[in-house]
Enzyme design. Structure first.
Site, short mmCIF file in Angstrom:
data_model
loop_
_atom_site.label_atom_id
_atom_site.label_comp_id
_atom_site.label_asym_id
_atom_site.label_seq_id
_atom_site.Cartn_x
_atom_site.Cartn_y
_atom_site.Cartn_z
N ARG A 60 108.81 -126.64 15.03
CA ARG A 60 107.53 -126.87 14.34
C ARG A 60 106.69 -127.89 15.12
O ARG A 60 105.47 -127.92 15.02
CB ARG A 60 107.79 -127.32 12.89
CG ARG A 60 106.52 -127.63 12.10
CD ARG A 60 106.71 -127.53 10.59
NE ARG A 60 107.91 -128.20 10.11
CZ ARG A 60 108.05 -129.52 9.96
NH1 ARG A 60 107.05 -130.33 10.26
NH2 ARG A 60 109.18 -130.04 9.53
N TYR A 113 83.52 -114.67 10.65
CA TYR A 113 84.69 -113.90 10.22
C TYR A 113 84.90 -114.10 8.71
O TYR A 113 84.83 -115.23 8.21
CB TYR A 113 85.91 -114.38 11.02
CG TYR A 113 87.18 -113.69 10.65
CD1 TYR A 113 87.39 -112.36 11.00
CD2 TYR A 113 88.19 -114.36 9.96
CE1 TYR A 113 88.57 -111.72 10.66
CE2 TYR A 113 89.36 -113.72 9.62
CZ TYR A 113 89.55 -112.40 9.96
OH TYR A 113 90.71 -111.77 9.63
N ASP A 183 84.54 -120.42 17.43
CA ASP A 183 85.50 -119.32 17.38
C ASP A 183 85.05 -118.31 18.43
O ASP A 183 84.02 -117.65 18.28
CB ASP A 183 85.52 -118.71 15.97
CG ASP A 183 86.56 -117.60 15.82
OD1 ASP A 183 86.93 -116.98 16.84
OD2 ASP A 183 87.00 -117.35 14.68
N LYS A 208 94.19 -110.93 18.45
CA LYS A 208 93.27 -109.89 18.91
C LYS A 208 93.42 -109.67 20.42
O LYS A 208 94.50 -109.32 20.85
CB LYS A 208 91.84 -110.29 18.51
CG LYS A 208 91.71 -110.79 17.07
CD LYS A 208 91.96 -109.71 16.03
CE LYS A 208 92.09 -110.24 14.61
NZ LYS A 208 91.05 -111.16 14.16
C1 LIG Z 1 90.91 -112.07 13.16
C2 LIG Z 1 89.99 -113.20 13.30
C3 LIG Z 1 90.28 -114.47 12.76
C4 LIG Z 1 91.55 -114.72 11.97
O1 LIG Z 1 92.65 -114.54 12.77
P1 LIG Z 1 94.11 -114.11 12.18
O2 LIG Z 1 94.97 -114.14 13.37
O3 LIG Z 1 93.95 -112.77 11.55
O4 LIG Z 1 94.45 -115.15 11.16
C5 LIG Z 1 89.38 -115.48 12.95
N1 LIG Z 1 88.22 -115.28 13.63
C6 LIG Z 1 87.89 -114.08 14.15
C7 LIG Z 1 86.61 -113.92 14.88
C8 LIG Z 1 88.76 -113.01 14.01
O5 LIG Z 1 88.43 -111.81 14.52
#
Ligand SMILES: *Cc1c(COP(=O)(O)O)cnc(C)c1O
Length: 394
Positions: A60, A113, A183, A208
């Site tokens: 962790r 998001y 992000d 992603k």
């Molecule tokens: C998918 C996504 C998230 C969240 O990510 P997870 O891995 O599903 O928790 C945050 N920001 C964007 C732009 C995303 O596409």
């Protein structure tokens, strides 16, 4: 932790080399599934228990597989350090809750998001954190919403889900009264580097494009050692730490990100150009198209325009549903950046919980479709979308 030998190359090359441990002879990243590490002596145990980012204490806190992935991301983002989380949302929630306390204020963009939006809108108020949403495409909107002494965090996302609007990274980077976080999931570390524009933290859902094979759920944040040490202190208590298995897959994915992103971007451009001339389509959004209202900004701040595009089908929500059900090669799934071309119809899936007013303010129409171009042969993807457009209009 960055190896000397990886500097001086283009990012696509660095992505193959980044995060290798010196002295390690395994060509592939090494998987350490262990949850804990043994100490040789009492002194070593004490040292590990108190070290920030301890690599071999308890997973962790840190783990060599996770730390290697983190080092790779830090290098590609031009950051001092990075920290991986259990998911993109694990990263988002750790940044917000780690940096903000009750009574603090956050400025965030409206088109963001959906998970981030719901977190900021519904969880934050329960902890006394006030959030102001602004139009991220409007020059000066973030700065204007800052409450001096109160605003701790400015959150931006670019390109933004799902309409692929952009936020000017220079503008976010110029903000000094609050910590800024971008992000950058849709761009990946090879598509743009927010820290180079003065932004404090860059965040990715590595679930992603970075992991890129739909087989890992993992998030990552990169920035200065100071900020990340503070976040790490919160993160070990928050507990949304990455799994070594997912870090292993994400690091594996990073090595092919260059070729995957190049292929996906080329397909996205072809598909965008095809759709732009099609009778059943009202509007196509792709940062690489001249018709994108922020194409100039995209060209200034992005190295690659990415594999995602959005378009508005002519007609009502039913047309969107018919199109979604008519695709054969493309899959219906809520993710992006993987080998399969994925389509999503936000009005009937990810954004179904929003009110009609919220839909309008996030720019989603009844026929808005998001496409994440995969790794299939480009003509096959275009042909599939073409036959689905015919089916949807019938
Ligand atoms: C998918 C996504 C998230 C969240 O990510 P997870 O891995 O599903 O928790 C945050 N920001 C964007 C732009 C995303 O596409």
């Amino acid at each position: 932790m960055a190896d000397e030998e990886t500097t001086g190359y283009e990012p696509e090359t660095s992505a193959i080399l980044a995060g290798r441990n010196e002295g390690e002879t395994s060509l592939a990243p090494v998987l350490y599934p262990t949850s804990a590490f043994e100490f040789a002596t009492i002194d070593q145990g004490r040292e590990m228990a108190t070290a920030v980012g301890a690599e071999r204490f308890y997973s962790r806190y840190g783990n060599p597989t996770i730390n290697a992935f983190e080092a790779a991301i830090a290098e590609l983002e031009g950051a001092e350090v990075a920290r991986a989380f259990a998911s993109g949302m694990g990263a988002v929630s750790a940044v917000v809750l780690g940096l903000c306390s009750s009574g603090d204020h956050v400025v965030a963009q409206r088109q963001i998001y959906a998970g981030t939006q719901l977190f900021l809108q519904s969880a934050c108020p329960r902890f006394g954190i006030d959030v102001t949403f602004v139009d991220g495409t409007e020059p000066g909107a973030f700065e204007a919403a800052i409450r001096p002494g109160k605003t701790m965090l400015v959150c931006a996302e670019t390109p933004a889900n799902p309409k692929l609007d952009l936020v000017d990274l220079e503008e976010i980077g110029a903000i000094t009264q609050a910590t800024t976080v971008v992000d950058s999931t849709f761009a990946t570390p090879l598509g743009q580097n927010p820290l180079a524009h003065g932004v404090d933290l860059v965040l990715h859902s590595a679930t992603k494009g970075i992991a890129g094979h739909n087989d890992a759920t993992i998030g990552v944040v990169a920035g200065s050692e100071d900020l990340l040490s503070w976040l790490w202190g919160f993160a070990v208590l928050h507990g949304a730490n990455a799994s070594p298995y997912d870090a292993f897959n994400a690091h594996r994915g990073l090595r092919t990100l260059g070729v995957r992103l190049a292929h996906q971007s080329a397909t996205a451009r072809r598909l965008a150009e095809f759709l732009e001339g099609h009778d059943s389509v009202d509007l196509v959004r792709y940062p690489g198209l001249e018709s994108h209202p922020q194409h100039g900004l995209a060209a200034r701040q992005m190295r690659s325009f990415g594999g995602l595009l959005t378009f508005d089908l002519r007609g009502d929500i039913e047309a969107g549903c018919r199109f979604t059900e008519a695709v054969r090669l493309a899959r219906q799934a809520p993710s992006l950046g993987g080998p399969e071309t994925l389509i999503s119809h936000p009005a009937s899936t990810t954004h179904v919980g929003l009110t009609p007013e919220e839909m309008v303010s996030t720019g989603i129409g009844p026929g808005t479709m998001r496409v994440s171009c995969g790794l299939e042969y480009p003509d096959d993807v275009v042909a599939d979308i073409e036959q689905a457009l015919v089916a949807a209009s019938g």
